[in-house]
Design an enzyme around this catalytic site. Sequence first.
Site, PDB file in Angstrom:
ATOM      1  N   ASP A  55       0.904  -0.849  -0.317  1.00 24.72           N
ATOM      2  CA  ASP A  55       0.103  -0.283  -0.046  1.00 24.72           C
ATOM      3  C   ASP A  55       0.459   1.439   0.083  1.00 24.72           C
ATOM      4  OD1 ASP A  55      -1.784   2.120   0.598  1.00 24.72           O
ATOM      5  OD2 ASP A  55      -2.263   1.384   2.198  1.00 24.72           O
ATOM      6  N   GLU A 134      29.932  10.994   6.662  1.00 23.43           N
ATOM      7  CA  GLU A 134      31.394  10.540   7.337  1.00 23.43           C
ATOM      8  C   GLU A 134      30.268  10.365   8.151  1.00 23.43           C
ATOM      9  OE1 GLU A 134      34.785  13.114   7.825  1.00 23.43           O
ATOM     10  OE2 GLU A 134      36.029  12.058   6.406  1.00 23.43           O
ATOM     11  N   GLU A 136      27.897  10.882  12.139  1.00 27.32           N
ATOM     12  CA  GLU A 136      28.068  11.797  13.533  1.00 27.32           C
ATOM     13  C   GLU A 136      26.542  11.369  13.752  1.00 27.32           C
ATOM     14  OE1 GLU A 136      31.301  14.875  12.976  1.00 27.32           O
ATOM     15  OE2 GLU A 136      29.560  15.213  13.242  1.00 27.32           O
ATOM     16  N   GLU A 216      32.874  11.783  19.043  1.00 26.19           N
ATOM     17  CA  GLU A 216      33.420  12.591  18.622  1.00 26.19           C
ATOM     18  C   GLU A 216      33.453  13.867  19.912  1.00 26.19           C
ATOM     19  OE1 GLU A 216      33.794  15.440  16.362  1.00 26.19           O
ATOM     20  OE2 GLU A 216      34.706  13.814  14.823  1.00 26.19           O
ATOM     21  N   GLU A 224      31.479   8.921  15.956  1.00 30.95           N
ATOM     22  CA  GLU A 224      31.749   8.727  14.393  1.00 30.95           C
ATOM     23  C   GLU A 224      32.217   7.963  13.498  1.00 30.95           C
ATOM     24  OE1 GLU A 224      33.368  12.476  12.471  1.00 30.95           O
ATOM     25  OE2 GLU A 224      34.327  10.869  10.734  1.00 30.95           O
ATOM     26  N   HIS A 273      30.354  15.175   6.523  1.00 28.00           N
ATOM     27  CA  HIS A 273      31.181  15.276   5.501  1.00 28.00           C
ATOM     28  C   HIS A 273      30.810  14.766   4.901  1.00 28.00           C
ATOM     29  CE1 HIS A 273      33.042  17.572   9.241  1.00 28.00           C
ATOM     30  NE2 HIS A 273      31.932  18.263   9.321  1.00 28.00           N
ATOM     31  N   ARG A 343      38.481  24.042   7.904  1.00 27.45           N
ATOM     32  CA  ARG A 343      37.580  23.010   7.860  1.00 27.45           C
ATOM     33  C   ARG A 343      35.898  23.699   8.588  1.00 27.45           C
ATOM     34  NH1 ARG A 343      38.928  17.238   9.407  1.00 27.45           N
ATOM     35  NH2 ARG A 343      41.020  17.490   9.163  1.00 27.45           N
ATOM     36  N   GLU A 362      35.447  17.239   0.207  1.00 25.21           N
ATOM     37  CA  GLU A 362      34.877  16.941   1.144  1.00 25.21           C
ATOM     38  C   GLU A 362      33.303  18.511   1.437  1.00 25.21           C
ATOM     39  OE1 GLU A 362      35.370  16.191   5.680  1.00 25.21           O
ATOM     40  OE2 GLU A 362      36.507  17.892   4.665  1.00 25.21           O
ATOM     41  N   ARG A 364      31.252  20.024   2.946  1.00 26.23           N
ATOM     42  CA  ARG A 364      31.007  20.102   5.107  1.00 26.23           C
ATOM     43  C   ARG A 364      29.971  19.673   5.607  1.00 26.23           C
ATOM     44  NH1 ARG A 364      35.330  19.284   8.092  1.00 26.23           N
ATOM     45  NH2 ARG A 364      35.211  19.765   9.297  1.00 26.23           N
TER      46      ARG A 364
END
Length: 474
Positions: A55, A134, A136, A216, A224, A273, A343, A362, A364
């Site tokens: 359904d 990655e 977390e 973390e 993580e 990330h 970062r 990456e 982020r």
Amino acid sequence: MHNDRTPKDVLDFAASEGVKLVDLKFVDWPGQWQHVTFPLHEIEEETFTEGLGFDGSSIRGWQAIDASDMLIVPDPQTAFIDPFCDHPTLSMVCNIIDPITREPYSRDPRHIAAKGIGYLKLTGIADTAYFGPEAEFFILDDVQFQTNEHAGYYFVDSIEGRWNSGRDEEPNLGYKPRYKEGYFPVPPSDSLQNLRSEMVLQMEDLGLIIECQHHEVATAGQAEIDMRYAPMVEMGDSLMLYKYVVKNVAKSAGKTVTFMPKPVFNDNGSGMHTHQSLWKDGQPLFAGNEYAGVSQECLWYIGGLLRHSRALAAFTNPTTNSYKRLVPGFEAPVNLAYSSRNRSAAIRIPMYSASPKAKRLECRFPDPTCNPYLAFTAMLMAGLDGIENKIDPGDPLDKDIYSLSPEELSGVPVMPGSLDEALSCLQEDHEFLLKGDVFTEDALETWIEYKIENEVQPVALRPHPHEFELYYDI
């Protein structure tokens, strides 16, 4: 995950393992696994083409009640023995088919991801998109919440929570990570080493390749676990399995896991990330002689991500809670810039390895509440738009963004400040997602409507506990 399993192989495997039941899983619109279980005798080779009915009107964001019949079609490449079932159970991930047209369902997130890879190949730019998220999450010991007409309440707790340093625990042993100081301390401050290792080993038993696990930054059990990169659709499957394993291993230990980006006030939130690279004919396309050792194609891909990131947020940061994390000062990449080591930039180019095969970007800003198939595909389409239109990402930002003056920051665009704003950005900027019929107008309109009606408005309409702190005595 295998690439050459036939339906017969799967059924032979099930027989050899003494399987009694077959559990068919699929991902709903917001991004959660749903499932239905059949005795093994109900699954035949034809099931892998004909499918089994369910359904669709009872699944969030999908069919209307007058067109509710849908089919689930298992993918033999995804078969595994489910370790959390008491009885021998074979599990498979499914695609969704319309029973009338026999066409793939346009709101099946896994199908959208498959169309994204189809479009990638059609462009001739590349044949493979590797993704490495990655994710977390918080491992908690207790969670309580309730909202109604006259009350609104939540409570989370962790034996690790710094707020419990003065609690009578008969005895309290005192090892509780300080706020924002949970990154990498050894046990006993890190009380969850063995539990995370159990998660890792369970994932590896199921075929996922894990690169590392660690505590973390936040107090209260933030964790993580990183998977090795994989082709995009396969990684969507893997992330769904990852969440399933993490939650069930935690539950077996009497603990609970949340992927909410910001369950704890005034400490770091949980992001996801997401590493990305394009390959063609077995060769990496993102290594070159430009900034930080990347190629021109990689810079254009970054340009596309930055150009469309405010619209991407509707898929990569798709909850109202997502924007409790996307604020300055908690390592969250609010500012839309790129850098080789910074970062606090939205896009980072990792510098761990000089190998061309390791060259990647990456992104982020995503968080783990996203539907991985939709978020990965949206990022891929943005990056491809960057390459196709040679979008210049501008100059890299290699300073600490949070130390810049208002004048220096004035030229740096920022992520949306709310889910409502992100959905508006998607409404204004979505042509890049429609290429190759990867996302349809129907899918985008349904996503926006679903999010506004079911998440944005219900949160906006309710009094917030902190408003009583601010305004009750006025």
